[in-house]
Design a protein around this motif. Structure first.
Motif, short mmCIF file in Angstrom:
data_model
loop_
_atom_site.label_atom_id
_atom_site.label_comp_id
_atom_site.label_asym_id
_atom_site.label_seq_id
_atom_site.Cartn_x
_atom_site.Cartn_y
_atom_site.Cartn_z
N LEU A 30 1.16 -11.92 10.88
CA LEU A 30 0.06 -11.34 11.63
C LEU A 30 -1.03 -10.88 10.66
CD1 LEU A 30 2.19 -9.21 14.12
CD2 LEU A 30 1.01 -11.35 14.61
N ARG A 31 -2.25 -11.13 11.01
CA ARG A 31 -3.37 -10.77 10.15
C ARG A 31 -3.57 -9.26 10.13
NH1 ARG A 31 -8.00 -9.04 11.45
NH2 ARG A 31 -7.73 -9.65 13.63
N ARG A 32 -3.59 -8.71 8.94
CA ARG A 32 -3.83 -7.29 8.77
C ARG A 32 -5.31 -7.05 8.50
NH1 ARG A 32 0.53 -4.04 6.96
NH2 ARG A 32 -0.89 -2.95 5.57
N ASP A 33 -5.81 -5.94 8.98
CA ASP A 33 -7.19 -5.57 8.67
C ASP A 33 -7.29 -5.18 7.20
OD1 ASP A 33 -7.98 -6.00 11.25
OD2 ASP A 33 -7.73 -3.90 11.87
N LYS A 34 -8.40 -5.49 6.59
CA LYS A 34 -8.60 -5.15 5.19
C LYS A 34 -8.74 -3.64 5.04
CE LYS A 34 -11.32 -6.46 1.13
NZ LYS A 34 -12.45 -7.28 0.64
N ALA A 35 -7.88 -3.07 4.21
CA ALA A 35 -7.89 -1.61 4.03
C ALA A 35 -9.11 -1.18 3.23
CB ALA A 35 -6.61 -1.16 3.33
N ALA A 36 -9.68 -0.06 3.62
CA ALA A 36 -10.84 0.47 2.90
C ALA A 36 -10.41 0.96 1.52
CB ALA A 36 -11.47 1.62 3.68
N LYS A 37 -11.22 0.65 0.51
CA LYS A 37 -10.90 1.09 -0.84
C LYS A 37 -11.16 2.58 -0.99
CE LYS A 37 -11.53 -3.13 -3.55
NZ LYS A 37 -12.25 -3.73 -4.71
N LYS A 38 -10.21 3.26 -1.60
CA LYS A 38 -10.37 4.70 -1.84
C LYS A 38 -11.31 4.88 -3.04
CE LYS A 38 -5.84 5.80 0.05
NZ LYS A 38 -5.58 4.44 0.53
N PRO A 39 -12.33 5.70 -2.91
CA PRO A 39 -13.31 5.85 -3.99
C PRO A 39 -12.81 6.69 -5.15
CG PRO A 39 -13.85 7.31 -2.19
CD PRO A 39 -12.68 6.50 -1.72
N GLU A 40 -13.50 6.54 -6.26
CA GLU A 40 -13.25 7.37 -7.44
C GLU A 40 -14.10 8.63 -7.34
OE1 GLU A 40 -14.03 7.18 -12.28
OE2 GLU A 40 -14.36 5.41 -11.01
N LEU A 81 -13.26 10.93 1.48
CA LEU A 81 -12.34 11.21 0.39
C LEU A 81 -10.94 11.52 0.93
CD1 LEU A 81 -14.52 13.51 -1.91
CD2 LEU A 81 -14.18 11.03 -2.06
N CYS A 82 -9.97 11.36 0.07
CA CYS A 82 -8.58 11.73 0.39
C CYS A 82 -7.89 12.12 -0.91
CB CYS A 82 -7.85 10.58 1.08
SG CYS A 82 -7.62 9.13 0.02
N PHE A 83 -6.69 12.66 -0.82
CA PHE A 83 -6.00 13.13 -2.02
C PHE A 83 -5.71 11.97 -2.97
CE2 PHE A 83 -2.52 14.64 -4.64
CZ PHE A 83 -2.89 15.95 -4.91
N HIS A 84 -5.47 10.79 -2.45
CA HIS A 84 -5.11 9.65 -3.29
C HIS A 84 -6.28 9.21 -4.17
CE1 HIS A 84 -1.72 6.99 -4.00
NE2 HIS A 84 -2.57 5.98 -4.17
N CYS A 85 -7.50 9.69 -3.85
CA CYS A 85 -8.65 9.39 -4.71
C CYS A 85 -8.43 9.92 -6.12
CB CYS A 85 -9.92 10.00 -4.13
SG CYS A 85 -10.49 9.23 -2.59
#
Length: 343
Positions: free
Chosen positions: A166-176, A286-290
């Motif tokens: 199944l085609r997955r949506d492209k995940a948004a890149k987490k910024p620096e 933003l998120c913590f993983h940034c």
């Protein structure tokens, strides 16, 4: 036994199976052999037709999902974190199976399972939010794994969800994070609980994930300037140690002198707390993983060899490591005239 085959000069898959009257049936599936998604659906159709041909006696008397799925997940999952994630996904799958009145694995078909994606992505929680397509697909793949166990236990004759593509949506890149954003976050964290301030500083200086910021102080060796992460992503077998960053030593010494057993004690849903924090800060992108993304990129700009950088952040795959890298124009400016041509 049902099987698929191709015809000369035809782009479609054809299927052979035995109907209820025992007659052999040949027909086109109208699913293209040169399309991976169509091929996956054709294989699922073949599995459905084969299931109808066989009526094996179940190994156990009960086929109800709840009588065996939770126990299967406990056997399958190697870590508590994985079991927690799978169990949460199973709650949604079980709810959907109940609403669809699919009381046993034998009732599930490929076409019916595909309806789960629309159901899951449009289902509104009490907060009014719903999940994305990628989450629904991930949960559907768990159901495929569960159906494989159903076949092994005799609860189903075949797994209609085998080879899901199944085609997955492209995940948004987490910024620096920029230096200005780091200063803004630090200032705002002064009004937040101490566990958030501690987690932020540990991750900023090590690039570790949110859950990994909870470090037993017994795993901090002040004599050898070393920190050990005993339970990183992947479980205890992926435990690793790094040199203690100089900037972290005062914080870790303060926590150790306060007789704390661990650096951070998390509240309920710590990731959600961070999400709410960034929304309040008016930086919802933003998120913590940034912090991890930021650390990996700053290692690269500092000239740290890739092998050493991967070791510091516990990346086993170069491919995964590359995903975190964010090349800026300034990073390649020094090579602007690297190629010269004759006038």
């Amino acid at each position: 036994m049902a099987y698929l085959y191709r015809k000369t000069r035809s782009p479609f898959w054809y299927v052979v199976y035995f109907a209820a009257d025992k007659k052999e049936v040949h027909r086109s599936t109208r699913l293209r052999a040169d399309n991976p998604n169509d091929t996956a659906e054709a294989k699922a159709l073949r599995a459905e037709l084969e299931a109808r041909e066989h009526h094996r006696v179940p190994v156990v008397n009960s086929e109800g999902w709840d009588t065996w799925v939770p126990k299967y997940l406990e056997r399958h999952c190697e870590t508590e974190r994985t079991l927690e994630r799978y169990s949460d996904s199973w709650k949604w799958l079980a709810h959907w199976l109940q609403t669809q009145r699919l009381q046993s694995p034998r009732a599930l078909t490929y076409r019916k399972a595909l309806e789960y994606i629309d159901w899951r992505t449009t289902y509104k929680k009490k907060s009014g939010k719903s999940v994305g397509r990628n989450t629904a697909i991930m949960e559907l793949k768990l159901l495929a794994m569960i159906m494989g166990e159903a076949v092994r236990l005799g609860h189903a004759d075949a797994n209609p969800l085998v080879s899901l593509k199944l085609r997955r949506d492209k995940a948004a890149k987490k910024p620096e994070l920029t230096d200005e954003e780091i200063r803004t976050i630090r200032a705002a964290l002064k009004d937040e609980p101490e566990w958030m301030q501690t987690a932020f500083e540990i991750s900023l200086n090590t690039g570790c994930r949110l859950r990994e910021t909870r470090i037993p102080l017994s795993c901090v060796n002040f004599g050898e300037d070393k920190i050990t992460f005993p339970s990183p992503k992947g479980g205890e077998q992926r435990a690793f140690s790094i040199p203690m960053p100089t900037a972290l030593r005062p914080l870790l010494e303060r926590l150790n002198n306060a007789k704390q057993k661990v650096t951070v004690e998390f509240p309920f849903q710590p990731s959600r707390r961070w999400q709410q924090f960034f929304i309040k800060l008016k930086k919802p992108h933003l998120c913590f993983h940034c912090l991890r993304v930021t650390y990996v990129n700053r290692l690269r700009r500092a000239g740290v060899p890739r092998e050493a950088a991967m070791r510091l952040v516990n990346h086993a795959s170069e491919l995964i490591h590359q995903i975190y890298q964010r090349e800026k124009v300034e990073d390649v400016a020094q090579w602007r005239d690297a190629v010269q041509f004759a006038a």
